[in-house]
Scaffold this active site. Structure first.
Site, PDB file in Angstrom:
ATOM      1  N   CYS A 237     101.537  87.756  37.194  1.00  0.00           N
ATOM      2  CA  CYS A 237     102.043  87.421  35.860  1.00  0.00           C
ATOM      3  C   CYS A 237     100.853  87.243  34.929  1.00  0.00           C
ATOM      4  O   CYS A 237      99.708  87.209  35.366  1.00  0.00           O
ATOM      5  CB  CYS A 237     102.896  86.159  35.892  1.00  0.00           C
ATOM      6  SG  CYS A 237     103.885  85.969  34.381  1.00  0.00           S
TER       7      CYS A 237
ATOM      8  N   CYS B  39     100.858  84.807  32.171  1.00  0.00           N
ATOM      9  CA  CYS B  39     100.843  83.598  31.329  1.00  0.00           C
ATOM     10  C   CYS B  39      99.622  82.709  31.537  1.00  0.00           C
ATOM     11  O   CYS B  39      99.227  81.992  30.638  1.00  0.00           O
ATOM     12  CB  CYS B  39     102.139  82.815  31.467  1.00  0.00           C
ATOM     13  SG  CYS B  39     102.564  82.412  33.147  1.00  0.00           S
TER      14      CYS B  39
ATOM     15  N   CYS C 222     103.979  85.652  28.891  1.00  0.00           N
ATOM     16  CA  CYS C 222     103.857  86.456  30.110  1.00  0.00           C
ATOM     17  C   CYS C 222     103.560  87.934  29.857  1.00  0.00           C
ATOM     18  O   CYS C 222     103.908  88.792  30.677  1.00  0.00           O
ATOM     19  CB  CYS C 222     105.103  86.276  30.969  1.00  0.00           C
ATOM     20  SG  CYS C 222     105.387  84.556  31.419  1.00  0.00           S
TER      21      CYS C 222
ATOM     22  N   LYS D 258     114.994  84.421  37.616  1.00  0.00           N
ATOM     23  CA  LYS D 258     114.148  83.303  37.222  1.00  0.00           C
ATOM     24  C   LYS D 258     114.654  82.775  35.898  1.00  0.00           C
ATOM     25  O   LYS D 258     114.742  83.519  34.909  1.00  0.00           O
ATOM     26  CB  LYS D 258     112.700  83.755  37.102  1.00  0.00           C
ATOM     27  CG  LYS D 258     111.766  82.669  36.583  1.00  0.00           C
ATOM     28  CD  LYS D 258     110.326  83.111  36.637  1.00  0.00           C
ATOM     29  CE  LYS D 258     109.411  82.077  36.011  1.00  0.00           C
ATOM     30  NZ  LYS D 258     108.011  82.474  36.067  1.00  0.00           N
TER      31      LYS D 258
ATOM     32  N   LYS E 114     114.900  81.118  41.218  1.00  0.00           N
ATOM     33  CA  LYS E 114     114.003  80.057  40.784  1.00  0.00           C
ATOM     34  C   LYS E 114     114.526  79.424  39.507  1.00  0.00           C
ATOM     35  O   LYS E 114     114.910  80.164  38.602  1.00  0.00           O
ATOM     36  CB  LYS E 114     112.635  80.672  40.531  1.00  0.00           C
ATOM     37  CG  LYS E 114     111.599  79.704  40.061  1.00  0.00           C
ATOM     38  CD  LYS E 114     110.323  80.423  39.807  1.00  0.00           C
ATOM     39  CE  LYS E 114     109.388  79.485  39.099  1.00  0.00           C
ATOM     40  NZ  LYS E 114     108.199  80.096  38.645  1.00  0.00           N
TER      41      LYS E 114
HETATM   42  C1  PBG Z   1     104.310  81.967  35.883  1.00  0.00           C
HETATM   43  C2  PBG Z   1     105.006  81.033  36.786  1.00  0.00           C
HETATM   44  C3  PBG Z   1     105.611  79.807  36.471  1.00  0.00           C
HETATM   45  C4  PBG Z   1     106.001  79.241  37.683  1.00  0.00           C
HETATM   46  C5  PBG Z   1     105.655  80.133  38.690  1.00  0.00           C
HETATM   47  N1  PBG Z   1     105.052  81.236  38.113  1.00  0.00           N
HETATM   48  C6  PBG Z   1     105.753  79.105  35.174  1.00  0.00           C
HETATM   49  C7  PBG Z   1     106.604  79.626  34.127  1.00  0.00           C
HETATM   50  O1  PBG Z   1     107.312  80.624  34.246  1.00  0.00           O
HETATM   51  O2  PBG Z   1     106.556  79.002  33.078  1.00  0.00           O
HETATM   52  C8  PBG Z   1     106.641  77.897  37.836  1.00  0.00           C
HETATM   53  C9  PBG Z   1     106.452  77.259  39.156  1.00  0.00           C
HETATM   54  C10 PBG Z   1     106.775  75.825  39.212  1.00  0.00           C
HETATM   55  O3  PBG Z   1     107.225  75.172  38.256  1.00  0.00           O
HETATM   56  O4  PBG Z   1     106.548  75.262  40.298  1.00  0.00           O
HETATM   57  N2  PBG Z   1     105.047  83.016  35.404  1.00  0.00           N
END
Ligand code: PBG
Length: 340
Positions: free
Chosen positions: A117, A119, A127, A209, A262
């Site tokens: 990713c 970000c 992202c 997600k 997720k």
């Molecule tokens: C990045 C990413 C995130 C998480 C995993 N990969 C953060 C987001 O999307 O803001 C979150 C993982 C967690 O909260 O444990 N894309």
């Protein structure tokens, strides 16, 4: 009174194990590991007790600690030494994840999964690279206006994700896990990996997600909070369940090997629906906020941490997850081995 059926018969101590439907094992877990190129020493993550960002030089030791608990797989997240609008450090040959992956795969037997990713690598924290999106015409008093807002440029991001995934595979990653929720990301990465000769590297897609407030502590940990706005233009609306199945199906069609949902606990209905609908292995990500809230309550003496951690993970598995990404991985794995 008809008491032919007495379910309590099978709840006695020595038979409970025999009729138990769900069992947790250290091999179910994937432990997230944060590697930080901006530090020479370990930095504790305040909102995630027990977790730290570790310098590249410490990444092997960190993974060895995970392996000692019986957990066999890690998910690597990187904090780069610098950021820019396009997140170019994400696919640099000497980038934080590339360096860490090379060392870890050379020196340990851990199964290394990398988060793909942007970000953590973009200076704006989104992202992918941004583009202006023309909105409107909004009709307000007087007439129509056309307002420009910034959003992630989906198709430009795909080319970038492909480069990141290939660079991770070149460094030795065993599996890649795209988490950006871009349309077409699995197909782009699959093509990129195959063209580069990495057809054996599987893709675990963050397929459903959600745009969740439970990611708060992670964004501190990985320094990846969006500088403005939020991620609801690309991550899913918590209100939607049917859409999750469509999202997942798209990833299946594009060649995803493992399907992730997720967060986990607030979305067990989705985990269970994905389990029923597809044959693929299902992963669930028990995210940072799910970890932090149990720790916070335990610290106040309101919950028994070990018990709620195990019950949470058991619920996630019972709902249908085969793999569980969790910050509890090491503690629970250790507990499970001690019980044996
Ligand atoms: C990045 C990413 C995130 C998480 C995993 N990969 C953060 C987001 O999307 O803001 C979150 C993982 C967690 O909260 O444990 N894309």
């Amino acid at each position: 009174m008809d008491l032919t059926h007495r379910p309590r018969r099978l709840r006695r101590d020595r038979v409970r194990g025999l009729v138990s439907e769900t069992r947790l094992a250290p091999s179910d877990f994937i432990a997230p590991v944060f590697v930080d190129a901006t530090t020479e020493e370990r930095v504790p993550i305040e909102s995630m007790p027990g977790h730290e960002r570790v310098p590249i030089a410490d990444s092997v030791t960190r993974v060895e600690e995970v392996l000692e608990t019986g957990v066999e797989a890690v998910m690597l997240f990187g904090i780069p030494e610098s950021k820019d609008p396009d997140g170019t450090r994400a696919w640099a040959e000497d980038g934080v994840i590339q360096e860490a992956t090379r060392r870890i795969t050379a020196e340990t037997d851990a199964y290394v999964i990398t988060d793909v990713c942007l970000c953590e690598y973009t200076d704006h924290g989104h992202c992918g690279p941004l583009e202006e999106e023309l909105r409107g015409p909004d009709v307000d008093e007087g007439g129509s206006t056309c307002e420009a807002t910034l959003t992630v440029d989906n198709d430009a991001t795909l080319a970038t994700l492909e480069k990141i995934a290939v660079s991770h595979a070149e460094a030795g990653a065993d599996m890649v896990a795209p988490s950006g929720m871009m349309d077409g990301m699995v197909a782009a990465i699959r093509t990129g990996l195959d063209d580069a000769g990495y057809e054996h590297v599987p893709i675990m897609s963050y397929a459903a997600k959600y745009e969740s407030a439970f990611y708060g502590p992670f964004r501190d940990a990985a320094d990846g909070a969006p500088a403005f706005g939020n991620r609801r233009h690309y991550q899913m609306d918590p209100a939607n369940a049917r859409e999750a199945l469509r999202e997942v199906r798209l990833d299946v069609d594009q060649g995803a090997d493992v399907l992730m949902v997720k967060p986990a606990l607030p979305y067990l209905d989705i985990v269970s629906a994905v389990r029923r609908e597809f044959d693929h292995p299902v992963a669930a990500y028990n995210v940072s906020g799910e970890y932090a809230m149990l720790h916070a309550a335990a610290e106040k003496g309101w919950l028994d941490l070990e018990a709620v951690a195990i019950e949470s993970l058991l619920s996630i598995k019972r709902a249908g997850a085969d793999l569980i990404l969790t910050y509890f991985a090491e503690d629970v794995a250790q507990r499970l081995s001690a019980d044996r």
